[in-house]
Design a protein around this motif. Sequence first.
Motif, mmCIF file in Angstrom:
data_model
loop_
_atom_site.group_PDB
_atom_site.id
_atom_site.type_symbol
_atom_site.label_atom_id
_atom_site.label_comp_id
_atom_site.label_asym_id
_atom_site.label_seq_id
_atom_site.Cartn_x
_atom_site.Cartn_y
_atom_site.Cartn_z
ATOM 1 N N ILE A 6 48.099 33.274 39.842
ATOM 2 C CA ILE A 6 47.410 34.174 40.412
ATOM 3 C C ILE A 6 47.720 33.836 41.914
ATOM 4 O O ILE A 6 47.870 34.865 42.751
ATOM 5 N N GLY A 7 47.612 32.609 42.490
ATOM 6 C CA GLY A 7 48.013 32.455 43.963
ATOM 7 C C GLY A 7 49.392 32.752 44.156
ATOM 8 O O GLY A 7 49.479 33.444 45.353
ATOM 9 N N LEU A 70 43.319 41.720 41.678
ATOM 10 C CA LEU A 70 43.001 40.555 42.155
ATOM 11 C C LEU A 70 41.788 40.327 42.267
ATOM 12 O O LEU A 70 41.029 38.914 41.867
ATOM 13 N N GLY A 71 40.829 41.115 42.864
ATOM 14 C CA GLY A 71 39.648 40.979 43.360
ATOM 15 C C GLY A 71 38.777 40.802 42.165
ATOM 16 O O GLY A 71 37.795 40.017 41.880
ATOM 17 N N ILE A 72 39.047 41.630 41.145
ATOM 18 C CA ILE A 72 38.254 41.970 39.940
ATOM 19 C C ILE A 72 38.544 40.372 39.197
ATOM 20 O O ILE A 72 37.489 40.051 38.623
ATOM 21 N N GLN A 74 39.128 37.640 40.345
ATOM 22 C CA GLN A 74 38.314 36.394 41.224
ATOM 23 C C GLN A 74 37.068 36.575 40.949
ATOM 24 O O GLN A 74 36.267 35.484 40.900
ATOM 25 N N ASN A 75 36.309 37.658 41.121
ATOM 26 C CA ASN A 75 35.018 37.865 40.705
ATOM 27 C C ASN A 75 34.546 37.564 39.283
ATOM 28 O O ASN A 75 33.485 36.956 39.160
ATOM 29 N N THR A 76 35.442 37.881 38.479
ATOM 30 C CA THR A 76 35.132 37.267 36.973
ATOM 31 C C THR A 76 35.340 36.007 36.669
ATOM 32 O O THR A 76 34.207 35.524 36.243
ATOM 33 N N ARG A 77 36.186 35.353 37.268
ATOM 34 C CA ARG A 77 36.182 33.919 37.266
ATOM 35 C C ARG A 77 35.019 33.133 37.978
ATOM 36 O O ARG A 77 34.511 32.393 37.637
#
Length: 92
Positions: A6-7, A70-72, A74-77
Amino acid sequence: MRDFFIGVLDKLITVFVVLMGIAIVIAAVAALVSPGTMGPGGGGILGFLFILIGGGLYVSFTAGFLYLGLGIYQNTRRTAEATERMAGQPRV
């Protein structure tokens, strides 16, 4: 390992957006200075502006959707981690 990919994807998107921006500027300048690209007399300032504005909008939408994905993630994580922390706490 998942966070590594992901990074890397985040960095690749950034490189992709920067390269697209550079390509748009080069194409707009080429339309401005090269004769015969948009009919007699070259593209001129109008061709330059169309390419610059249209390309800028295209890059903005493309980058926005890629970063939205990517934001979705990160927020889910973060939500899953917070839920796990809350589940481990005793009830008051």
